[in-house]
Structure formats: structure tokens, C-alpha cells
Scaffold this active site. Structure first.
Site, PDB file in Angstrom:
ATOM      1  N   LYS A 114      14.747  -1.743   2.628  1.00 38.72           N
ATOM      2  CA  LYS A 114      13.569  -0.884   2.525  1.00 38.72           C
ATOM      3  C   LYS A 114      13.972   0.389   1.802  1.00 38.72           C
ATOM      4  CE  LYS A 114       9.213  -0.926   3.900  1.00 38.72           C
ATOM      5  NZ  LYS A 114       8.369  -2.125   4.055  1.00 38.72           N
TER       6      LYS A 114
HETATM    7  P1  NAD Z   1      -1.613   2.064   1.808  1.00 39.03           P
HETATM    8  O1  NAD Z   1      -0.912   3.308   1.428  1.00 39.03           O
HETATM    9  O2  NAD Z   1      -2.254   1.224   0.755  1.00 39.03           O
HETATM   10  O3  NAD Z   1      -2.737   2.395   2.896  1.00 39.03           O
HETATM   11  C1  NAD Z   1      -2.460   3.107   4.072  1.00 39.03           C
HETATM   12  C2  NAD Z   1      -3.784   3.430   4.736  1.00 39.03           C
HETATM   13  O4  NAD Z   1      -3.523   4.081   5.985  1.00 39.03           O
HETATM   14  C3  NAD Z   1      -4.655   4.394   3.925  1.00 39.03           C
HETATM   15  O5  NAD Z   1      -5.996   3.947   3.977  1.00 39.03           O
HETATM   16  C4  NAD Z   1      -4.514   5.715   4.670  1.00 39.03           C
HETATM   17  O6  NAD Z   1      -5.634   6.568   4.520  1.00 39.03           O
HETATM   18  C5  NAD Z   1      -4.392   5.187   6.085  1.00 39.03           C
HETATM   19  N1  NAD Z   1      -3.836   6.190   6.998  1.00 39.03           N
HETATM   20  C6  NAD Z   1      -2.776   6.990   6.819  1.00 39.03           C
HETATM   21  N2  NAD Z   1      -2.639   7.791   7.877  1.00 39.03           N
HETATM   22  C7  NAD Z   1      -3.628   7.487   8.737  1.00 39.03           C
HETATM   23  C8  NAD Z   1      -4.019   7.963   9.996  1.00 39.03           C
HETATM   24  N3  NAD Z   1      -3.333   8.943  10.584  1.00 39.03           N
HETATM   25  N4  NAD Z   1      -5.102   7.406  10.596  1.00 39.03           N
HETATM   26  C9  NAD Z   1      -5.806   6.419   9.994  1.00 39.03           C
HETATM   27  N5  NAD Z   1      -5.472   5.915   8.799  1.00 39.03           N
HETATM   28  C10 NAD Z   1      -4.408   6.448   8.179  1.00 39.03           C
HETATM   29  O7  NAD Z   1      -0.543   1.202   2.657  1.00 39.03           O
HETATM   30  P2  NAD Z   1      -0.544  -0.366   2.902  1.00 39.03           P
HETATM   31  O8  NAD Z   1       0.267  -0.992   1.844  1.00 39.03           O
HETATM   32  O9  NAD Z   1      -1.919  -0.823   3.196  1.00 39.03           O
HETATM   33  O10 NAD Z   1       0.358  -0.442   4.233  1.00 39.03           O
HETATM   34  C11 NAD Z   1      -0.195  -0.231   5.534  1.00 39.03           C
HETATM   35  C12 NAD Z   1       0.791  -0.703   6.576  1.00 39.03           C
HETATM   36  O11 NAD Z   1       1.086  -2.102   6.366  1.00 39.03           O
HETATM   37  C13 NAD Z   1       2.156  -0.015   6.557  1.00 39.03           C
HETATM   38  O12 NAD Z   1       2.636   0.089   7.873  1.00 39.03           O
HETATM   39  C14 NAD Z   1       3.013  -0.963   5.754  1.00 39.03           C
HETATM   40  O13 NAD Z   1       4.396  -0.823   6.063  1.00 39.03           O
HETATM   41  C15 NAD Z   1       2.488  -2.289   6.223  1.00 39.03           C
HETATM   42  N6  NAD Z   1       2.741  -3.396   5.301  1.00 39.03           N
HETATM   43  C16 NAD Z   1       2.288  -3.366   4.016  1.00 39.03           C
HETATM   44  C17 NAD Z   1       2.517  -4.465   3.185  1.00 39.03           C
HETATM   45  C18 NAD Z   1       1.966  -4.535   1.784  1.00 39.03           C
HETATM   46  O14 NAD Z   1       2.097  -5.604   1.151  1.00 39.03           O
HETATM   47  N7  NAD Z   1       1.351  -3.495   1.268  1.00 39.03           N
HETATM   48  C19 NAD Z   1       3.235  -5.568   3.655  1.00 39.03           C
HETATM   49  C20 NAD Z   1       3.677  -5.563   4.977  1.00 39.03           C
HETATM   50  C21 NAD Z   1       3.419  -4.465   5.785  1.00 39.03           C
END
Ligand code: NAD
Length: 424
Positions: free
Chosen positions: A119
Site C-alpha cells: 500500500k
Molecule cells: P474515494 O476517494 O473515491 O471516495 C471516498 C468517499 O468517502 C467520498 O465520497 C468522500 O466524500 C467520503 N468521505 C470521506 N470522509 C467522509 C466522512 N467523514 N463521512 C462520510 N463520507 C466521507 O475513495 P474510494 O476509492 O471509494 O474508497 C473508499 C473506501 O474503499 C476506502 O476505505 C478504500 O480503501 C476502500 N477500497 C477502495 C477500492 C477501490 O477500488 N477504489 C478497493 C478496495 C477498497
């Protein structure tokens, strides 16, 4: 010394800092105990293989130089090249990145793809970066890390605060330094060797797993009420997929606020850039309370640590699907399990992302693009297989789904580790 003075030992003992990495390791040790893995092998598979911490001077648009901290932690290559996203967020620190790198090792093993875990990240608020600053930051991160990266060494992907666009810049910088190798990064734009289907893969997988968990409890997915925290890559595609399966997404939140939609959001709502754009269409609610709403399926898809000792007793959803990494911390996990809540752990629920990355990586290496139908079919099949395996393991060991997921993945990593003859 005065008799009333506080003993130095009391003063000198600070409260133990919470460690996200230690949280993951507790599950690894528990699974290792269930599998009767020797202590020295456990110590070896828990440790991170390499940790790179760098300073990244960034010229801001106003001419100032900000010195940011960047990370890449490579947890394990026992089962293949290391694989894991890059997070731009103000809370990123070394412990956090170690935890997320380790989770990638267990996730890739669980879905049986030939990768290890890694990561990366930068401690920065991505909303404070202009496009130019964002591009310069990922290019500098890539130049600084290039010696540990590569299609058969360590392959980054997007995570919170980074997007397909970011990965395109990463690939371009890598190519300038190392020559043409599009498999050096996944989650790229389709126009730049990305794979049709990768962008939606995590959210699609989350809903595939939610439906499988409901089915295991003899419940149909159609009509269930879903609450989603997070409106980014994962949250949005989870909403789209949920609607396609006839689920009703009755509330959603992001960093700008939260709305309730008793009749369910529509697929069109997902085109909004943030939840605040939906304020005109739906009633607003307190984002801090959204996790506590009455619903059938709760999907935390934003930050880690959002379900904790403070709010666990107020969570009423019977199913929690961990789309975010480590959304449940402290004793909340035990508390919710004791109340009979079905929790599908992050390493299973959000594994669609890295599975999709694997499909993109193989297509790049073979220089052969799949149609999106093949991508979706393979994704659905392998996610269903992973769920069934974990579900069966939970029955065999009489344990919950999280423990079962770690039993499967720890068993696979230990086997590869020992087969390699790495014990020295
Ligand atoms: P992203 O940056 O696209 O979206 C994150 C979202 O969370 C945004 O809408 C943001 O406004 C919201 N957010 C942030 N702080 C917040 C809060 N305090 N309250 C409510 N909403 C809040 O990120 P993503 O890629 O969608 O990732 C989200 C989660 O999924 C993370 O934990 C990431 O590690 C995990 N994840 C992502 C992927 C991927 O392929 N993108 C894969 C596995 C896991």
C-alpha cells in the site's frame, strides 16, 4: 521524594496508541492459532518486508513549497508481486499504510490471485490540490519510488483520493523512466490501457457479496433497504449495482452531507459529483447518524474506524458489508457479532477491486483486451467462489466470517511461504 508524589511509573506510561496494523495482526494471529501455525512462522508472515518513507517537496500554485510525506509499504511477496493502492488523505501515516498493505496480502490470498500485498500514500488533503498539483505529486511519488515498483515487483492502483486519472499520470512517469510497461499500474483510464469493468469492480463486488450473504440467510436481495456511507468510486458503483439488483438505497452520505430517500435513490442520482448536489431532491439528515439508521444492509464505503466502541451499540443493521477498509475497530467487532450481526469483512467484501486489477494486469501483459461481459462474468464467478469458501470455512471452524476469511488467507500465505523455503 514526597509520599504524595505520583509514582514516576504511572506518569511515564502513556495510554497505548491505537494501531490499525495491530488490529489486522490480531486477526492473523487468531487464524494462525486455529491453524496451529508455528510462532516463528507467524512472526515472519506478520512483518512488513519493506517500508519506504520519503519527503515530497511540492511546488504549490501560489509559489510556496510544501514538504509532504509519502509512503510505500510492501508487506509480502510470498504469493506474487506486491499489489496495492495509493491513498491521498490527510490521515495517512505509517501505521495506517502498514495495516492496509497487510490487508492486501490477506485479500489477494483470499481471492486466490497471484499477488502479495502493498500500500502507498501521501499525507495530504486531496481536496486542497489543484489538478496540476495532484499530477506533480503523483509524478514525484513515482520518481522517488520507481526502484521498488514494476509489473513483477509492486503494482500500484487507486484508493481514496486518487483516481484513474492519477494512475494515468503514474504510468506516464514510469514509462519515461523504465520504458513501455502498462502492467506497472492498474486502475488506469480505458484510453490508457485500462480495462473496461475495472472502475466499477469494487462496488459491483460489494453488492455481489451482499447478495450472497443475504442468500446464505435465506433472504432475497430484491427490496432490501441499504444505507451507504461514501459517495466515491466504491460507494457510487455499489449504489448502481444495488439498484440493478432491486435493492432500495434509502440513504447516502459523504464528506459534504447526507440525504434520506425512503423510496430509494435512482441510478441517475449517482451522476452527482457529491451528496450536496442531491440536497434539492431529498431530505437532508445528520451524516454522523447515518450508520445508525434502521435498514437491512449497512455499507460503510468511506473511511476506516467509523464503527467503534462509541457508536457500536447504536448500530441496528443486521448485515454490515465492509466496503471500506477497516471500518469497524476496537471492541465493536466483538460487540456486533455477539448481537448476531452478520459482518462480511473488508478482505472479502471489497476484494472486487484487486480482482479487477488482476484482470487488467493480465490483459496488459498479454496485450489482449477482454470485452466487459467477460470481465463481469469472471468477477461475479470468482467473488461468489470466494464467499462460498469463506462461508463453508466459517461452518467448519464454527467461527464468524472474518475469522473464516483470515483462516483461508493465512493458510494460503503460510503454505506459499514455507514452500519457498524462506525460513532462515
Ligand atoms: P474515494 O476517494 O473515491 O471516495 C471516498 C468517499 O468517502 C467520498 O465520497 C468522500 O466524500 C467520503 N468521505 C470521506 N470522509 C467522509 C466522512 N467523514 N463521512 C462520510 N463520507 C466521507 O475513495 P474510494 O476509492 O471509494 O474508497 C473508499 C473506501 O474503499 C476506502 O476505505 C478504500 O480503501 C476502500 N477500497 C477502495 C477500492 C477501490 O477500488 N477504489 C478497493 C478496495 C477498497
Amino acid at each position: 521524594m514526597s509520599m504524595t508524589a505520583t509514582p514516576p511509573s504511572v506518569q511515564a506510561t502513556p495510554a497505548p496508541a491505537h494501531s490499525a496494523f495491530e488490529d489486522v495482526n490480531r486477526f492473523v494471529r487468531r487464524a494462525s492459532a486455529m491453524l496451529e501455525v508455528a510462532d516463528d512462522v507467524v512472526a515472519a508472515i506478520v512483518a512488513c518486508e519493506r517500508e519506504v518513507v520519503v519527503s515530497l517537496p511540492l511546488r504549490r500554485d501560489d509559489g510556496r513549497i510544501d514538504v509532504l510525506t509519502g509512503y510505500r509499504v510492501q508487506h509480502s511477496q510470498a504469493r506474487g508481486p506486491r499489489k496495492g493502492g495509493i491513498r491521498f488523505h490527510q490521515t495517512v501515516d505509517l501505521d495506517d499504510v502498514r495495516a492496509l498493505a497487510s490487508l492486501m496480502t490477506w485479500k489477494t490470498a483470499l481471492i486466490d490471485v497471484p499477488f502479495g500485498g502493498a500500500k502507498g500514500g501521501v499525507a495530504v488533503d486531496p481536496r486542497q490540490l489543484s489538478d496540476r498539483e495532484h499530477e506533480e505529486l503523483i509524478r514525484r511519488w513515482t520518481r522517488t519510488m520507481v526502484h521498488v515498483l514494476g509489473p513483477h515487483r509492486d503494482i500500484p492502483a487507486p484508493d481514496m483520493g486518487t483516481t484513474a486519472r492519477t494512475m494515468g499520470w503514474l504510468m506516464d512517469e514510469f514509462h519515461r523512466l523504465e520504458g513501455f510497461q502498462p502492467a506497472c499500474v492498474t486502475g488506469k483510464p480505458i484510453a490508457l490501457f485500462g480495462a473496461p469493468g475495472r472502475e466499477e469492480a469494487t462496488g459491483r463486488g460489494v453488492i455481489q457479496i451482499a447478495a450472497a450473504a443475504l442468500r446464505a440467510h435465506h433472504r432475497d436481495a430484491a427490496g432490501v433497504r441499504v444505507v451507504v456511507q461514501g459517495f466515491g468510486n466504491v460507494g457510487k458503483f455499489a449504489i448502481v449495482s444495488a439498484i440493478e439488483r432491486g435493492m432500495k438505497v434509502i440513504a447516502v452520505s459523504d464528506v459534504t452531507g447526507a440525504v434520506v430517500a425512503p423510496k430509494g435513490l435512482t441510478a441517475e442520482d449517482v451522476l452527482a459529483t457529491s451528496v450536496s448536489e442531491l440536497f434539492g431532491r431529498y431530505e437532508q439528515t445528520d451524516p454522523a447518524r447515518i450508520l445508525e439508521m434502521e435498514c437491512d444492509v449497512l455499507i460503510p464505503a468511506a473511511l476506516g474506524g467509523v464503527i467503534n466502541d462509541e457508536n457500536a451499540s447504536r448500530i441496528v443493521a443486521p448485515f454490515i458489508i465492509e466496503a471500506a477498509n477497516q471500518p469497524i475497530v476496537g471492541n465493536a467487532d466483538q460487540h456486533l457479532h455477539a448481537r448476531g450481526v452478520t459482518i462480511v469483512p473488508d478482505i472479502l467484501a471489497n476484494a472486487g477491486g484487486v480482482l479487477g486489477s488482476y484482470f487488467e494486469w493480465t490483459q496488459n501483459i498479454q496485450e489482449f483486451r477482454w470485452p466487459i461481459e467477460r470481465f463481469r462474468d469472471e468477477l461475479d464467478l470468482r467473488m461468489a467462489t470466494a464467499f462460498n469458501n469463506v462461508h463453508e470455512t466459517s461452518r467448519r471452524y464454527s467461527c464468524n466470517l472474518r475469522e473464516a476469511a483470515f483462516v483461508v488467507s493465512v493458510g494460503r500465505v503460510v503454505e506459499s511461504f514455507l514452500m519457498r523455503g524462506q525460513v532462515i
